[in-house]
Design an enzyme around this catalytic site. Structure first.
Site, PDB file in Angstrom:
ATOM      1  N   ASP A 159       0.843  -1.204   0.000  1.00 20.83           N
ATOM      2  CA  ASP A 159       0.000   0.000   0.000  1.00 20.83           C
ATOM      3  C   ASP A 159       0.877   1.254   0.000  1.00 20.83           C
ATOM      4  O   ASP A 159       0.603   2.228  -0.699  1.00 20.83           O
ATOM      5  CB  ASP A 159      -0.919  -0.020   1.226  1.00 20.83           C
ATOM      6  CG  ASP A 159      -1.642  -1.352   1.347  1.00 20.83           C
ATOM      7  OD1 ASP A 159      -2.416  -1.675   0.450  1.00 20.83           O
ATOM      8  OD2 ASP A 159      -1.383  -2.081   2.321  1.00 20.83           O
ATOM      9  N   HIS A 187      -4.356  -3.391   6.511  1.00 22.91           N
ATOM     10  CA  HIS A 187      -4.225  -3.655   5.076  1.00 22.91           C
ATOM     11  C   HIS A 187      -5.595  -4.091   4.563  1.00 22.91           C
ATOM     12  O   HIS A 187      -5.876  -5.267   4.375  1.00 22.91           O
ATOM     13  CB  HIS A 187      -3.179  -4.731   4.805  1.00 22.91           C
ATOM     14  CG  HIS A 187      -3.228  -5.223   3.377  1.00 22.91           C
ATOM     15  ND1 HIS A 187      -2.846  -4.438   2.315  1.00 22.91           N
ATOM     16  CD2 HIS A 187      -3.640  -6.388   2.838  1.00 22.91           C
ATOM     17  CE1 HIS A 187      -3.025  -5.107   1.184  1.00 22.91           C
ATOM     18  NE2 HIS A 187      -3.511  -6.296   1.474  1.00 22.91           N
TER      19      HIS A 187
END
Ligand code: NAX
Length: 327
Positions: A159, A187
């Site tokens: 990410d 996440h």
């Protein structure tokens, strides 16, 4: 040449495994002077496929690859492990609720945590990639009472890297011009990519982009990137996930750059008002094989609300799996 270290990888015959093992063996993760012994764990039905991967690893004749152990026994895979990358996980099946998914994964990560507890080096560095990564890491950690909780981390680096690449594209700069990215929290689609502390070529990122783009495009694009890859490729992110796992471990083992930090999912210690008991994405610096949360960052109301929302999700996930913790 240094003595070899033992690197365990679970789900080694899967698609991330296939993109990961060759880079570890090439020295991308721990350096070109660090020989490795790969310990590869798979479920029994995948052992034949794993045999093929082992044959290919051998066929590369990597100078740094000292040995390979391939097994379906976690106690063997984690024996004396210095590093453990937990990639293998139970994917979400049709009609499966989030609670079922968490529980199914608990049955994998609980026993793996125990095997790490019983067999790994006392300073083992564990990275959980398999989803739901933060809560799987928590389950493993809770089943390893003899290991320092700080041994357990979850991957939000993909990410982080996705956020860097989106911002580089928007500002017409290269990702090497971008410093101090942060992914807070889980996440998952509640993760909060925070641009308030980011610099692009030394300038504050929020002065280079407008709030509408930040809120309406950047944040959702980073949050939904995994789904966009699946739509385009017909399969989930693999090479980029493997690359992020390499980055995460390399930063942890070899240190972060001066004047920069990285994002890691780590046990919350209460920093930034995040209640302890979850594995939360934080900005960290790493030195001598240890990570530390970057302290003292100013958090505005916009950030606070998003950081709390992703923490809330993690605490809900924790409540769903608490029954799987070692007593
Ligand atoms: P694959 O299905 O290709 O491979 C998973 C492998 O794990 C399979 O070979 C399977 O046999 C093995 N496995 C299953 N249970 C196991 C167990 N108990 N012990 C050892 N091995 C086991 O999936 P892949 O695309 O490689 O993805 C792996 C995991 O990474 C998934 O959970 C996926 O959701 C997750 N991801 C996490 C990301 C992150 O940023 N944290 C991003 C990429 C990826 O989506």
């Amino acid at each position: 040449m240094k003595a070899p270290v033992r690197v365990a990888v679970t789900g080694a015959a899967g698609q991330i495994g296939y993109a990961l093992l060759f880079r570890i063996a090439a020295g991308d993760m721990l350096g070109k002077d660090q020989p490795v012994i790969l310990h590869l764990l798979e479920i029994t039905p995948a052992l034949d496929a794993l045999k093929g991967v082992v044959m290919e690893l051998n066929d590369c004749a990597f100078p740094l690859l000292a040995d390979i152990v391939a097994t379906d026994d976690a106690n063997v895979a984690f024996k004396d492990a210095d590093y453990a990358l937990l990639v293998g996980a139970r994917p979400r099946g049709a009609g499966m609720e989030r609670k079922d998914l968490l529980e199914a994964n608990g049955k994998i990560f609980g026993p793996q945590g125990k095997a790490l507890n019983d067999h790994a080096k006392r300073d083992v560095k564990v990275l959980v990639v398999g989803n739901p990564a933060n809560t799987n890491a928590l389950i493993a950690q809770q089943n390893a009472p003899d290991l320092d909780p700080k041994c357990f981390t979850a991957m939000v680096r993909l990410d982080h890297n996705r956020a860097m690449s989106q911002l580089a594209e928007k500002t017409g700069k290269h990702n090497t011009d971008i410093k101090k990215m942060i992914i807070w929290g889980n996440h998952s689609s509640t993760q909060y990519p925070d641009l308030h502390h980011v610099t692009v070529d030394g300038k504050n990122a929020m002065e280079l982009v407008d709030q509408a783009w930040y809120e309406g495009e950047f944040i959702p694009t980073v949050q939904q990137r995994g789904a966009a890859i699946i739509k385009a490729r017909g399969a989930s992110s693999a090479a980029s996930a493997a690359s992020a796992a390499i980055d995460h471990m390399r930063s942890w083992a070899l240190g972060t750059d001066e004047g920069d930090w990285v994002s890691m999912g780590i046990p919350s210690d209460g920093s930034y008002g995040i209640e302890p008991g979850v594995i939360y994405g934080y900005p960290v610096t790493c030195k001598d094989g240890k990570y530390e949360i970057v302290q003292g960052l100013e958090i505005n109301d916009f950030s606070r609300a998003r950081m709390d929302a992703t923490a809330k999700e993690l605490h809900e996930e924790r409540s769903a799996v608490e029954g799987l913790f070692a007593k």
